[in-house]
Design a protein around this motif. Structure first.
Motif, PDB file in Angstrom:
ATOM      1  N   SER A   1       0.847  -1.198   0.000  1.00 21.72           N
ATOM      2  CA  SER A   1       0.000   0.000   0.000  1.00 21.72           C
ATOM      3  C   SER A   1       0.877   1.240   0.000  1.00 21.72           C
ATOM      4  N   GLU A   2       0.267   2.411  -0.230  1.00 22.05           N
ATOM      5  CA  GLU A   2       1.030   3.652  -0.237  1.00 22.05           C
ATOM      6  C   GLU A   2       1.692   3.891   1.111  1.00 22.05           C
ATOM      7  N   HIS A   3       0.953   3.595   2.181  1.00 20.45           N
ATOM      8  CA  HIS A   3       1.505   3.786   3.521  1.00 20.45           C
ATOM      9  C   HIS A   3       2.699   2.852   3.734  1.00 20.45           C
ATOM     10  N   GLU A   4       2.563   1.570   3.294  1.00 19.33           N
ATOM     11  CA  GLU A   4       3.665   0.602   3.458  1.00 19.33           C
ATOM     12  C   GLU A   4       4.869   1.006   2.615  1.00 19.33           C
ATOM     13  N   GLN A   5       4.624   1.510   1.423  1.00 15.84           N
ATOM     14  CA  GLN A   5       5.738   1.952   0.580  1.00 15.84           C
ATOM     15  C   GLN A   5       6.479   3.120   1.224  1.00 15.84           C
ATOM     16  N   ALA A   6       5.759   3.981   1.889  1.00 12.56           N
ATOM     17  CA  ALA A   6       6.389   5.115   2.571  1.00 12.56           C
ATOM     18  C   ALA A   6       7.274   4.644   3.717  1.00 12.56           C
ATOM     19  N   LEU A   7       6.823   3.608   4.433  1.00  9.04           N
ATOM     20  CA  LEU A   7       7.631   3.071   5.522  1.00  9.04           C
ATOM     21  C   LEU A   7       8.821   2.261   5.003  1.00  9.04           C
ATOM     22  N   ALA A   8       8.637   1.611   3.841  1.00  9.67           N
ATOM     23  CA  ALA A   8       9.643   0.661   3.356  1.00  9.67           C
ATOM     24  C   ALA A   8      10.967   1.324   3.017  1.00  9.67           C
ATOM     25  N   GLY A   9      10.934   2.521   2.427  1.00 11.26           N
ATOM     26  CA  GLY A   9      12.170   3.153   1.989  1.00 11.26           C
ATOM     27  C   GLY A   9      13.181   3.324   3.103  1.00 11.26           C
ATOM     28  N   PRO A  10      12.819   4.018   4.204  1.00 12.36           N
ATOM     29  CA  PRO A  10      13.780   4.184   5.301  1.00 12.36           C
ATOM     30  C   PRO A  10      14.202   2.866   5.941  1.00 12.36           C
ATOM     31  N   LEU A  11      13.278   1.901   6.035  1.00 15.00           N
ATOM     32  CA  LEU A  11      13.618   0.614   6.650  1.00 15.00           C
ATOM     33  C   LEU A  11      14.638  -0.142   5.793  1.00 15.00           C
ATOM     34  N   LEU A  12      14.419  -0.178   4.457  1.00 12.88           N
ATOM     35  CA  LEU A  12      15.371  -0.849   3.563  1.00 12.88           C
ATOM     36  C   LEU A  12      16.740  -0.193   3.629  1.00 12.88           C
ATOM     37  N   ALA A  13      16.748   1.139   3.675  1.00 16.50           N
ATOM     38  CA  ALA A  13      18.025   1.852   3.731  1.00 16.50           C
ATOM     39  C   ALA A  13      18.772   1.540   5.015  1.00 16.50           C
ATOM     40  N   ALA A  14      18.053   1.475   6.142  1.00 13.26           N
ATOM     41  CA  ALA A  14      18.692   1.196   7.428  1.00 13.26           C
ATOM     42  C   ALA A  14      19.242  -0.224   7.469  1.00 13.26           C
ATOM     43  N   ILE A  15      18.501  -1.177   6.901  1.00 10.49           N
ATOM     44  CA  ILE A  15      18.959  -2.575   6.907  1.00 10.49           C
ATOM     45  C   ILE A  15      20.170  -2.737   5.999  1.00 10.49           C
ATOM     46  N   GLU A  16      20.166  -2.072   4.829  1.00 14.88           N
ATOM     47  CA  GLU A  16      21.326  -2.157   3.939  1.00 14.88           C
ATOM     48  C   GLU A  16      22.543  -1.512   4.573  1.00 14.88           C
ATOM     49  N   ALA A  17      22.338  -0.401   5.295  1.00 17.95           N
ATOM     50  CA  ALA A  17      23.457   0.280   5.947  1.00 17.95           C
ATOM     51  C   ALA A  17      24.073  -0.586   7.027  1.00 17.95           C
ATOM     52  N   GLY A  18      23.289  -1.459   7.620  1.00 16.12           N
ATOM     53  CA  GLY A  18      23.813  -2.366   8.648  1.00 16.12           C
ATOM     54  C   GLY A  18      24.678  -3.471   8.082  1.00 16.12           C
ATOM     55  N   ARG A  19      24.681  -3.656   6.771  1.00 12.98           N
ATOM     56  CA  ARG A  19      25.476  -4.657   6.065  1.00 12.98           C
ATOM     57  C   ARG A  19      25.381  -6.032   6.713  1.00 12.98           C
ATOM     58  N   PHE A  20      26.514  -6.538   7.252  1.00  8.91           N
ATOM     59  CA  PHE A  20      26.526  -7.907   7.778  1.00  8.91           C
ATOM     60  C   PHE A  20      25.833  -8.016   9.134  1.00  8.91           C
ATOM     61  N   ASP A  21      25.595  -6.874   9.798  1.00 12.01           N
ATOM     62  CA  ASP A  21      24.974  -6.892  11.132  1.00 12.01           C
ATOM     63  C   ASP A  21      23.820  -5.899  11.172  1.00 12.01           C
ATOM     64  N   PRO A  22      22.734  -6.173  10.435  1.00  4.86           N
ATOM     65  CA  PRO A  22      21.617  -5.224  10.362  1.00  4.86           C
ATOM     66  C   PRO A  22      20.865  -5.151  11.700  1.00  4.86           C
ATOM     67  N   PRO A  23      20.143  -4.063  11.914  1.00  2.00           N
ATOM     68  CA  PRO A  23      19.406  -3.915  13.179  1.00  2.00           C
ATOM     69  C   PRO A  23      18.217  -4.875  13.268  1.00  2.00           C
ATOM     70  N   TRP A  24      17.892  -5.252  14.487  1.00  2.07           N
ATOM     71  CA  TRP A  24      16.712  -6.072  14.746  1.00  2.07           C
ATOM     72  C   TRP A  24      15.450  -5.221  14.588  1.00  2.07           C
ATOM     73  N   VAL A  25      14.305  -5.868  14.521  1.00  2.55           N
ATOM     74  CA  VAL A  25      13.035  -5.163  14.359  1.00  2.55           C
ATOM     75  C   VAL A  25      12.839  -4.136  15.465  1.00  2.55           C
ATOM     76  N   ARG A  26      13.124  -4.513  16.706  1.00  2.00           N
ATOM     77  CA  ARG A  26      12.900  -3.577  17.824  1.00  2.00           C
ATOM     78  C   ARG A  26      13.780  -2.336  17.700  1.00  2.00           C
ATOM     79  N   ASP A  27      15.030  -2.528  17.223  1.00  3.93           N
ATOM     80  CA  ASP A  27      15.924  -1.393  17.067  1.00  3.93           C
ATOM     81  C   ASP A  27      15.483  -0.494  15.922  1.00  3.93           C
TER      82      ASP A  27
END
Length: 630
Positions: A505-531
């Motif tokens: 959905s549009e709302h999910e797409q809006a949330l997805a961008g920052p989350l994908l960027a944060a997980i990629e930035a974590g590389r081999f040790d990405p943040p957990w869901v709670r973080d």
């Protein structure tokens, strides 16, 4: 031209060889003392036109049939020797049968000791010989009356003249195949080292060439060559060669070993063959013990019939021979089979597949493959081999089967050549891909029907579902071909039908961008869901729901609950696993900088999706498995 003698003991083979060439081939003290040939003897003589006549003098005693069989392998012409006083004897018949079983097709007959018989006796023996040869490839072979012990014998001269004409008319042997020589003698020469002799059955060899011992595996460099008894800069198929080898010891080599191009060196404990028993042989049941003479080698084996319950006299049967130790053979090799006591020649055959399987020997696909090999042995049509391989055949395997270098594999233009890991390629007929592609499409359609909210299946999990028997390299090539053609699509690590998608959905797409960027930035040790939820100031359940949907869409991979990896760093981790000689938790931890627990979680994820398999504490990348690029 190489000529092999054949005939009963004391019928004058060695005396005739000496009269033709001037060489006494009985070189052993025991041979001279007993007056019989025990070992193979070799003699050479020049022929008009610059050719060289090579004669292999074989033993005639029944105890030395093994030596006789090794001596006549690869000869151009058989010289059947029959004494005028004795006439046809048991070893005359057995040697004749062995010549025919080994595929010799040219012969002449020397009627020796002709000065000891009158005209009536000579005529009778000649008639007996004609009757013996009738119905064989040697029917009508010329007969020469000789008295080889008499200097200047006219019969010997006539025979030598005939051999010269035969040599001039002999068609040249193709040197297109890779080099292969069966060793029948090995010795050392002071100051030079190991020397082997044998008949070159295929290819060519030159000083400096690298060759390999089969079986055994030791590699050696050719120092020098003697061809037909003379120093040479090149050895050809069809010649008697002596090779001076560097890098291998005399004790490593025995009669029956093979010196081959390294691409031909693979060996096996089984081969599948067409076998024909002689009319007067005994029937053989399953697992019957036999002696097998192939090339210059002698082996013991057990027979496993493939298209019948047993082998019967006078009938061709397809069978597998199971040996006690690995041996070297190629498709088209001929061999002789003797009984368990090695006292009677039972028959012989032609090798079809030198790498017979231990299981599913009689499956329809297996029998169809053997039929294709039999056709190839007859006409050399490579296309039939590819057509009989539903999963394709590697170029390296085709080289080993045909003895042809890759650049000499002349195949129809429609044969597909798919890249495999390690620089090899897979040859496959286009018609064989259609059923495989249909299985992929059906498997994905069924998965989408069951799991409409998921993007698809990771390629190795899909393989386990639709084609578990397929070679990994074939699977990778098949998926790549279907992706390139647009028959299937990929989202992240997931394969799916092009018509299938997981929509956000549009709302999910809006949330997805920052989350994908944060997980990629974590590389081999990405943040957990709670973080992630804390950093983005979002509800933990909302973050979890979006990440799971992104994983179903193939944009992330969930390694363990609440821990998601971006495709790019995950591909880097997969590449690291492939480079480790021993991918255990500790070595993977050190190579990635992860903690031990996280290293174990990632390795177990790779096991789960089928990229690796666990063996004890090691996680082994599956052969030719390729992780999809990000």
């Amino acid at each position: 031209m190489i000529v092999g003698t054949a005939g009963h003991i004391d019928h004058g083979k060695t005396t005739l060889t000496r009269a033709l060439t001037g060489v006494d081939t009985d070189r052993l003290k025991e041979e001279k003392a007993r007056g019989i040939t025990i070992e193979l003897g070799y003699a050479y003589a020049p022929l008009p036109g610059g050719a060289t006549l090579g004669i292999i003098d074989v033993p005639g005693h029944e105890k030395f049939i093994r030596t006789m069989a090794s001596g006549v392998t690869g000869i151009d012409l058989a010289l059947l020797v029959v004494a005028a006083d004795d006439g046809i004897m048991p070893q005359t018949r057995e040697h004749l049968a062995i010549l025919e079983l080994l595929g010799v097709r040219r012969a002449c007959v020397a009627l020796t000791k002709a000065d000891r018989a009158d005209e009536a006796r000579l005529t009778q023996v000649e008639n007996d010989v004609a009757t013996l040869l009738d119905g064989t490839p040697f029917a009508g072979a010329p007969v020469f009356r000789t008295a080889a012990a008499n200097e200047g014998d006219a019969g010997v001269a006539a025979l030598l003249d005939h051999l010269g004409r035969e040599a001039a008319a002999l068609p040249g042997r193709s040197e297109a195949r890779l080099f292969r020589l069966g060793v029948d003698r090995v010795f050392t020469v002071a100051g030079q080292g190991t020397v082997i002799t044998g008949t070159a059955l295929a290819g060519r060899v030159a000083p400096g060439d690298l060759v390999q011992l089969a079986p055994g595996g030791q590699q050696a460099r050719v120092r020098a060559i003697h061809a037909q008894g003379e120093p040479a800069e090149l050895g050809h198929a069809g010649q008697r060669l002596a090779l001076n080898l560097a890098g291998v010891a005399k004790d490593d080599i025995a009669r029956g070993s093979w010196i081959v191009d390294p691409r031909m060196a693979a060996c096996s404990e089984r081969f599948d063959a067409d076998i024909t028993l002689l009319p007067d042989a005994s029937s053989l049941g399953s697992w019957a013990p036999v002696h097998v003479h192939i090339g210059a080698a002698h082996h013991t084996a057990h027979l496993v019939p493939l298209d019948a319950e047993g082998l019967t006299p006078g009938r061709r049967t397809r069978a597998q021979l199971v040996f006690d130790a690995p041996l070297h053979a190629v498709a088209g090799d001929r061999f002789v089979v003797r009984n368990a006591g090695a006292t009677q020649t039972l028959g012989g055959g032609v090798v079809l597949d030198p790498f017979g399987p231990a299981r599913k020997r009689r499956s329809p696909a297996r029998l169809a493959w053997l039929e294709a090999l039999a056709g190839w042995v007859e006409d050399g049509d490579l296309a039939r081999l590819v057509a009989a391989s539903p999963g394709g055949i590697a170029v390296s395997s085709m080289v080993r089967l045909t003895q042809l270098a890759p650049e000499r594999l002349h195949l129809p233009s429609d044969i597909l050549q798919l890249p495999l890991a390690g620089g090899d390629s897979l040859l496959i007929a286009p018609i064989m891909l259609a059923p495989l592609e249909a299985r992929v499409l059906d498997g994905l359609a069924a998965w989408h029907a069951r799991q409409p909210d998921e993007a698809g299946l990771e390629m190795w999990r899909l393989k386990r579902m639709v084609a578990p028997e397929l070679v990994d390299g074939v699977w990778s090539a098949l998926v790549g071909r279907m992706l390139e053609a647009g028959a299937i699509a990929r989202s992240g690590a997931s394969l799916h039908l092009p018509s299938h998608s997981v929509a956000l959905s549009e709302h999910e797409q809006a949330l997805a961008g920052p989350l994908l960027a944060a997980i990629e930035a974590g590389r081999f040790d990405p943040p957990w869901v709670r973080d992630l939820a804390r950093a983005q100031r979002l509800e933990e359940d909302a973050v979890r729901a979006v990440l799971r949907k992104l994983a179903r869409a193939g944009q992330l991979s969930q390694v363990v609950p609440d821990l998601f990896y971006h495709p790019r760093p995950l591909a880097e981790l997969a590449a690291i696993v492939a480079t480790l000689p021993d991918a255990q938790a500790a070595s993977f931890r050190d190579a990635t900088g992860l903690g031990r627990k996280r290293a174990i979680q990632v390795l177990e994820f790779f096991d789960r999706v089928g990229y690796t398999r666990r063996f004890r504490n090691t996680h082994l990348p599956r052969p030719q498995a390729i992780w999809p690029s990000s």
